[in-house]
Design a protein around this motif. Structure first.
Motif, PDB file in Angstrom:
ATOM      1  N   UNK A 115       0.804  -1.212   0.000  1.00 29.06           N
ATOM      2  CA  UNK A 115       0.000   0.000   0.000  1.00 29.06           C
ATOM      3  C   UNK A 115       0.845   1.272   0.000  1.00 29.06           C
ATOM      4  N   UNK A 116       2.010   1.234   0.658  1.00 25.18           N
ATOM      5  CA  UNK A 116       2.853   2.428   0.667  1.00 25.18           C
ATOM      6  C   UNK A 116       3.445   2.692  -0.713  1.00 25.18           C
ATOM      7  N   UNK A 117       3.816   1.647  -1.445  1.00 25.58           N
ATOM      8  CA  UNK A 117       4.297   1.845  -2.809  1.00 25.58           C
ATOM      9  C   UNK A 117       3.190   2.377  -3.709  1.00 25.58           C
ATOM     10  N   UNK A 118       1.969   1.877  -3.500  1.00 29.06           N
ATOM     11  CA  UNK A 118       0.846   2.458  -4.243  1.00 29.06           C
ATOM     12  C   UNK A 118       0.703   3.933  -3.907  1.00 29.06           C
ATOM     13  N   UNK A 119       0.951   4.296  -2.638  1.00 28.08           N
ATOM     14  CA  UNK A 119       0.879   5.693  -2.239  1.00 28.08           C
ATOM     15  C   UNK A 119       1.867   6.564  -2.980  1.00 28.08           C
ATOM     16  N   UNK A 120       3.128   6.118  -3.105  1.00 30.03           N
ATOM     17  CA  UNK A 120       4.110   6.949  -3.803  1.00 30.03           C
ATOM     18  C   UNK A 120       3.807   7.015  -5.296  1.00 30.03           C
ATOM     19  N   UNK A 121       3.251   5.939  -5.854  1.00 29.39           N
ATOM     20  CA  UNK A 121       2.831   5.972  -7.256  1.00 29.39           C
ATOM     21  C   UNK A 121       1.720   7.005  -7.446  1.00 29.39           C
ATOM     22  N   UNK A 122       0.764   7.034  -6.503  1.00 25.32           N
ATOM     23  CA  UNK A 122      -0.308   8.023  -6.578  1.00 25.32           C
ATOM     24  C   UNK A 122       0.210   9.439  -6.453  1.00 25.32           C
ATOM     25  N   UNK A 123       1.132   9.666  -5.522  1.00 24.01           N
ATOM     26  CA  UNK A 123       1.705  11.002  -5.374  1.00 24.01           C
ATOM     27  C   UNK A 123       2.451  11.405  -6.640  1.00 24.01           C
ATOM     28  N   UNK A 124       3.172  10.491  -7.212  1.00 26.32           N
ATOM     29  CA  UNK A 124       3.960  10.809  -8.406  1.00 26.32           C
ATOM     30  C   UNK A 124       3.061  11.177  -9.585  1.00 26.32           C
ATOM     31  N   UNK A 125       1.924  10.510  -9.694  1.00 21.25           N
ATOM     32  CA  UNK A 125       1.035  10.741 -10.837  1.00 21.25           C
ATOM     33  C   UNK A 125       0.174  11.991 -10.648  1.00 21.25           C
ATOM     34  N   UNK A 126      -0.358  12.186  -9.439  1.00 20.90           N
ATOM     35  CA  UNK A 126      -1.380  13.209  -9.239  1.00 20.90           C
ATOM     36  C   UNK A 126      -0.859  14.512  -8.619  1.00 20.90           C
ATOM     37  N   UNK A 127       0.269  14.501  -7.915  1.00 24.82           N
ATOM     38  CA  UNK A 127       0.707  15.698  -7.205  1.00 24.82           C
ATOM     39  C   UNK A 127       1.237  16.755  -8.157  1.00 24.82           C
ATOM     40  N   UNK A 128       1.086  18.015  -7.758  1.00 25.23           N
ATOM     41  CA  UNK A 128       1.650  19.106  -8.538  1.00 25.23           C
ATOM     42  C   UNK A 128       3.167  19.009  -8.575  1.00 25.23           C
ATOM     43  N   UNK A 129       3.753  18.588  -7.466  1.00 22.69           N
ATOM     44  CA  UNK A 129       5.199  18.417  -7.399  1.00 22.69           C
ATOM     45  C   UNK A 129       5.501  16.941  -7.284  1.00 22.69           C
ATOM     46  N   UNK A 130       6.085  16.371  -8.325  1.00 22.81           N
ATOM     47  CA  UNK A 130       6.327  14.925  -8.330  1.00 22.81           C
ATOM     48  C   UNK A 130       7.691  14.634  -8.933  1.00 22.81           C
ATOM     49  N   UNK A 131       8.766  14.917  -8.183  1.00 23.11           N
ATOM     50  CA  UNK A 131      10.117  14.660  -8.696  1.00 23.11           C
ATOM     51  C   UNK A 131      10.410  13.175  -8.796  1.00 23.11           C
ATOM     52  N   UNK A 132      11.499  12.847  -9.467  1.00 21.91           N
ATOM     53  CA  UNK A 132      11.894  11.443  -9.620  1.00 21.91           C
ATOM     54  C   UNK A 132      12.352  10.829  -8.305  1.00 21.91           C
ATOM     55  N   UNK A 133      12.720  11.682  -7.338  1.00 20.28           N
ATOM     56  CA  UNK A 133      13.196  11.186  -6.051  1.00 20.28           C
ATOM     57  C   UNK A 133      12.246  11.678  -4.959  1.00 20.28           C
ATOM     58  N   UNK A 134      11.414  10.786  -4.476  1.00 22.56           N
ATOM     59  CA  UNK A 134      10.385  11.171  -3.515  1.00 22.56           C
ATOM     60  C   UNK A 134       9.993   9.973  -2.665  1.00 22.56           C
TER      61      UNK A 134
END
Length: 323
Positions: A115-134
């Motif tokens: 679930x935490x990996x799904x969380x970072x995938x969601x942040x990367x796709x939907x967030x205004x700020x989504x750097x490659x390192x997060x």
């Protein structure tokens, strides 16, 4: 336009969503997670949730192009199953997921993540700020993290990378974690263990306190409510903040993220009391660049959004890699 499915499998609830090619959610269904009698009951509940979400979107399951699943662990990615989940009854030892969902939608494009990996995938796709390192850090009934380094989501060979809740933050091992080992981050700072930690501290030094320590209803929420008014509650919260800052400092040194998004019930319900102390203490703990520490914008939806984003991007969360 194609339809995509995302599933959040939690210990309490299962939520399935249907989204379009842009990642917008067009329909959803939520149900309670079965407590048995065996893992197949959980599998069937996941499949039924997808069917119900499809019905709400007026499509057939076979119209779904790809699906993503974010789930509690531990998991075996090669087999596409959850194995011996600690947060469900012992009768549930194996929950098949990938294969049954592939059969339901008629596609092999099904990705499974903790679930935490799904969380970072969601942040990367939907967030205004989504750097490659997060990093997406969840502080809830447990503690875990999803990590992206150089644009790659770190899963580990078995899908269990990011179990930062089991970092040893207290070498003295004052608290024993639910996994059976001493001194783990989760044993001090998760929603389930905060009241246990407070109780142990009070047994060591039984000072007067307004906290309802001796009652069955005593919970983490009491610590946050009484802190600032009750000296002992304030002390407990200060200790929790100290351990959280150590845990985040370890994440920073290990992965060098530009931003850490924080979610989970403990953080979402008490954002200032959880995040501000981490921000204030990192400068004294971190020898490298200090990341931006932000509360997730997506609340409880971040995991199911991440599962949907995984279906859209082949498991990367990178909007440029829609498939």
């Amino acid at each position: 336009m194609g339809a995509y499915a995302g599933v959040d499998l939690g210990a309490t609830h299962i939520r399935a969503v249907i989204g379009d090619e842009t990642g917008s959610i067009v329909a959803s269904h939520k149900t309670e997670t079965p407590r048995g009698p065996a893992g197949i009951a959980v599998t069937e509940a996941v499949l039924d949730s997808i069917r119900q979400a499809c019905d709400a979107a007026d499509i057939a399951p076979t119209d779904v192009v790809a699906a993503g699943i974010g789930s509690f662990g531990p998991m075996d990615l090669a087999e596409g199953v959850v194995e011996n989940p600690a947060n469900l009854p012992d009768t549930i030892d194996r929950i098949p997921l990938t294969g049954p969902v592939e059969n339901l939608i008629g596609s092999e494009r099904v990705s499974l993540h903790n679930d935490a990996n799904a969380g970072v995938i969601g942040e990367r796709f939907y967030s205004d700020r989504s750097p490659d390192d997060m990093v997406y850090l969840t502080i809830s009934s447990g503690v875990g993290a999803g990590v992206a380094v150089d644009g790659n989501i770190l899963s580990g060979w078995d899908g269990n990378a990011g179990e930062v809740g089991h970092l040893t933050i207290d070498p003295n091992g004052f608290m024993t974690c639910g996994c059976g080992h001493d001194g783990h981050w989760e044993a001090y700072c998760s929603g389930e263990n905060i009241p246990r930690y407070a109780t142990q501290l009070h047994r060591e030094d039984p000072v007067e306190t307004a906290l309802p320590i001796e009652t069955e209803e005593f919970s983490a929420a009491d610590i946050f409510e009484y802190a600032g008014e009750d000296e002992f509650a304030s002390h407990v919260l200060d200790q929790i903040c100290h351990w959280n800052a150590i845990g985040v400092a370890n994440i920073v040194h290990a992965y060098a993220p530009l931003v850490v998004y924080v979610g989970g019930a403990v953080a979402l319900n008490n954002p200032d009391q959880v995040l501000d102390p981490i921000r204030e203490r990192l400068d004294d703990m971190v020898m490298s660049n200090i990341p931006d520490i932000q509360l997730t914008q997506f609340g409880d939806d971040v995991v199911v959004r991440g599962a949907l984003a995984s279906a859209l991007t082949g498991g990367t969360g990178d909007p440029s890699q829609r498939v």
